[in-house]
Design an enzyme around this catalytic site. Structure first.
Site, PDB file in Angstrom:
ATOM      1  CB  SER A  95      -1.024  -0.093   1.170  1.00 13.38           C
ATOM      2  OG  SER A  95      -0.160   0.074   2.496  1.00 13.38           O
ATOM      3  CE  LYS A 137      -3.354   2.314   3.423  1.00 12.06           C
ATOM      4  NZ  LYS A 137      -3.607   1.149   4.191  1.00 12.06           N
TER       5      LYS A 137
END
Lengths: 196, 196
Positions: B118, B155
């Site tokens: 990610s 993230k």
DNA sequence: ATTGACAGCGAACGATCGTTCTTCATATAA
DNA sequence: TTATATGAAGAACGATCGTTCGCTGTCAAT
């Protein structure tokens, strides 16, 4: 006297650790006394006994003080998606030093700052530092720093028989087939990046 | 006795340095004697005097031995595209320790192995290890490890006023807007990757 | 108020530290 | 050859090391 809180204990432990990182050696008992504010060596002795039991300090075979279990410990935990560890798990986890992890042969190793995005496809971004080992013999598939026809580059080495090609990890760069000479300065054994 | 060649001197110096990197402290004079094969402390004393003059060793304010100029040296060189350094340049270059470079607050820092892609857009690949500092307060733009609605992820944090979003660096992942709770475990301060 | 545990101080101990001195053996120069 | 310089050994020194013991004073529980 007041109870000796874990906070105070930790603070004193850090005093000692700071001394080590600053001076490159462990302080003597008298020096520790001066650092944490104890005027008696025997008090320091008891303090050390505690810190030993808490594993925040250890000793040599010869009884000399060592910082932590060994070298510069860093906790290593599981993977991000596996879930985040509880404090209990942390205590069980291995510890290691970045230096020990990344550098095998210190004499032949050095760091190089990366400029250019020719290897951004494999996660080596401009500004990163690559760890280079000069003592390794480059194999096919290794990322190497090399001088090709007079210019220095970092590319992936591909050998097939006598054929040698240097391939970038970015489609904008074309593979290089060295015409004359190919001097390989070292093999990239690691990447480190620092934010902030 | 034969002349004491520079080669022998260097070898003895390396014996001492090896002891330091292995044991985390400098050896005593008697220990040095055992390492290099001198049965008299006074001989060691003379050896140390020499090495001091040659700068391959130094001493504390308190007269204690120190390895070389200081710390665990790693040579840092220029950037790849700037050309490769000559041996002469290397000697002038700065040296540093990976631990000192990457870790500010050792107590609050740990490593985490990355799985999933990610964040591959910013060069954090699966298998890399991220260095996480728990003591930092996350700011907008920081890469964080967080628990959102029960799941742990890494993230980039985006704040705009009261609005908090967690954005991946891979277009295949959609931004996350935490509904209930957002627990941030720490801020990613670095990335290390090891080949081979 | 009494007790007990705890944190710290201070003195004393043998062990080891780093240092200095003298002596011996050998390689090199005169 | 003799003379000199050099590398190492060994003994002895005070200083500091880490350790142990006994003591004082304070906090907290009884």
């Amino acid at each position: 006297m007041k109870k000796l809180t874990p906070a105070v204990l930790k603070q004193r432990s850090e005093c000692i650790r700071n001394f080590y990182t600053e001076r490159g050696r462990m302080p003597s008992f008298s020096e520790i006394g001066g650092l944490v504010g104890l005027s008696s060596k025997s008090s320091v002795f008891k303090l050390i006994e505690r810190l030993e039991k808490e594993q925040s300090l250890s000793r040599d075979v010869n009884g000399r003080l060592l910082p932590g279990p060994m070298s510069h410990p860093l906790r290593v935990l599981g993977s991000v998606e596996a879930g985040f560890p509880s404090p209990a798990e942390e205590e069980l986890a291995d510890t290691l030093s970045l230096d020990d992890l990344m550098v095998k042969n210190r004499q032949a190793t050095f760091l190089l700052k990366v400029s250019g995005d020719s290897m951004s496809g494999v996660g080596i971004m401009p500004g990163d530092m690559v760890i280079i080992d000069r003592s390794l013999s480059p194999k096919s598939g290794d990322i190497v720093v090399a001088e090709v026809d007079g210019a220095w580059t970092m590319k992936r080495l591909k050998k097939s028989g006598e054929n040698i090609v240097l391939v970038a990890a970015n489609p904008n760069y074309k593979p290089i087939r060295p015409k004359n000479e190919l001097k390989i300065a070292g093999v990239v054994t690691g990447v480190v990046r620092k934010y902030q």
